[in-house]
Design an enzyme around this catalytic site. Structure first.
Site, short mmCIF file in Angstrom:
data_model
loop_
_atom_site.label_atom_id
_atom_site.label_comp_id
_atom_site.label_asym_id
_atom_site.label_seq_id
_atom_site.Cartn_x
_atom_site.Cartn_y
_atom_site.Cartn_z
N GLU A 248 -0.90 6.99 2.07
CA GLU A 248 -1.96 6.82 1.06
C GLU A 248 -3.00 7.91 1.19
O GLU A 248 -3.31 8.31 2.32
CB GLU A 248 -2.63 5.45 1.26
CG GLU A 248 -1.71 4.32 0.86
CD GLU A 248 -2.33 2.94 1.11
OE1 GLU A 248 -3.56 2.83 1.18
OE2 GLU A 248 -1.57 1.99 1.22
N HIS A 266 -3.54 -0.06 -3.68
CA HIS A 266 -4.14 -0.82 -2.57
C HIS A 266 -5.29 -1.71 -3.06
O HIS A 266 -6.44 -1.56 -2.64
CB HIS A 266 -4.60 0.13 -1.46
CG HIS A 266 -4.73 -0.52 -0.12
ND1 HIS A 266 -4.44 0.12 1.06
CD2 HIS A 266 -5.12 -1.78 0.23
CE1 HIS A 266 -4.65 -0.71 2.08
NE2 HIS A 266 -5.07 -1.86 1.60
C1 8YV Z 1 -8.91 -3.17 2.14
C2 8YV Z 1 -7.00 -4.07 3.54
O1 8YV Z 1 -9.18 -3.18 0.80
O2 8YV Z 1 -8.40 -5.50 4.70
C3 8YV Z 1 -7.43 -4.77 4.75
O3 8YV Z 1 -6.80 -4.58 5.80
O4 8YV Z 1 -5.98 -3.47 3.50
C4 8YV Z 1 -7.82 -4.17 2.31
O5 8YV Z 1 -8.39 -5.41 2.23
C5 8YV Z 1 -8.59 -1.78 2.49
O6 8YV Z 1 -8.18 -1.72 3.80
C6 8YV Z 1 -9.74 -0.84 2.22
O7 8YV Z 1 -10.91 -1.24 2.88
#
Ligand code: 8YV
Length: 303
Positions: A248, A266
């Site tokens: 990503e 995401h």
């Molecule tokens: C977030 C995620 O949006 O919480 C996590 O681990 O993957 C998502 O909820 C992302 O990581 C960006 O902050």
């Protein structure tokens, strides 16, 4: 008056979270000479970054429930507490897993693409048929908070639930290989760890039936993307709904060209409420460590 502790934030924040943060902390423009760091999982928090932040750094409040981006051993060695954001995003992420699953099996995204491309169409009894989830089997790989919530929603749609976890247990538990053979939908809900990196690889994908679809709202690297692309191209898998990717924000060109995939950037936890809740948990964690001298309950390391 004692100066406010310095915190560096690596992303934008919802306005109420930023306001709360400013009430207790000074925002540092660079990750230097800080006491707190508030990164998102898009940032690799390694030993070098921890050292660059200075020897006063005491807490990393990760803006996500997943914390595979943080080198926990390096944090531990330096006595730095690491926290995450559980619970507040559980429902949002589970809903999103179901949303992209339905978008895939009922061809919502594909239909939308057809119309936007000004494609020709007309109602016809055999036009763009999909599958119902009713009576199908959902196999959850990982059965923590988000896996269980997804299963609850899927059960409401008439699905039978199986799950796999490291330690066997509970109704519907199957070893991974059996779950892959039995499921119509395989949905990933495990954290990314050394053990789960490329858990869904070529061998795993050989076990699923050709009508099976894969949903990934966990982490891209739980799946070997090359193996997935070749399984999708070779019709060894009916489709995939992917919210996360191995590199990503890059998305493999081959995925963009496939019609039997739904791709989202995401967005699992992306509701106003969840993102605000996540931010507030980060602020409370920073306050706990830096102002109240205590380890918050959402610490994943440093306890
Ligand atoms: C977030 C995620 O949006 O919480 C996590 O681990 O993957 C998502 O909820 C992302 O990581 C960006 O902050």
């Amino acid at each position: 008056m004692t100066p406010k502790p310095r915190v560096h934030v690596t992303s934008s924040l919802p306005a109420p979270v930023l306001a709360e943060l400013r009430r207790s902390f000074e925002l540092a423009p660079e990750p230097r000479e800080i006491q707190g760091l508030l990164p998102t999982p898009a940032l690799r928090v390694d030993a070098a970054l921890l050292d660059e932040s200075g020897s006063d750094l005491r807490v990393v409040a990760n803006y996500g429930v997943g914390y595979d981006n943080v080198d926990l051993a390096a944090a531990r060695e330096r006595g730095i507490v690491v926290t995450n954001t559980p619970d507040v995003l559980t429902r949002a992420t589970a809903e999103f897993a179901i949303a992209i699953l339905l978008a895939l099996v009922r061809r919502v995204a594909q239909g939308d693409r057809l119309l936007r491309a000004r494609g020709e169409w007309g109602w016809d009894p055999t036009f763009m048929l999909g599958e119902s989830l009713d009576g199908k089997t959902l196999g959850c790989v990982g059965f923590g908070r988000i896996g269980k919530e997804t299963a609850k929603l899927a059960a409401g749609l008439g699905m039978r639930i199986l799950h796999t976890t490291r330690t066997p247990g509970g109704a519907g538990w199957r070893p991974l290989a059996e779950l892959l053979r039995e499921s119509d939908v395989v949905s990933l809900h495990c954290p990314l760890t050394v053990e789960t990196r490329h858990l869904i690889d070529e061998r795993a994908l050989e076990l699923v039936r050709p009508a099976t679809v894969l949903v990934n709202t966990a982490r891209g690297a739980v799946v070997d993307e090359r193996a997935l692309i070749s399984a999708l191209r070779g019709s060894r898998l009916a489709g995939a709904a992917l919210d996360v990717f191995e590199r990503e924000p890059d998305v493999a060109e081959e995925l963009l060209e496939l019609d039997n995939v739904v791709l989202t950037p995401h967005l699992g936890s992306a509701t106003h409420a969840a993102r605000e809740g996540m931010g507030m948990l980060c602020v409370s964690a920073l306050r706990a460590v830096l102002l109240e001298g205590r380890i918050p309950p959402n610490a994943v390391s440093g306890r």
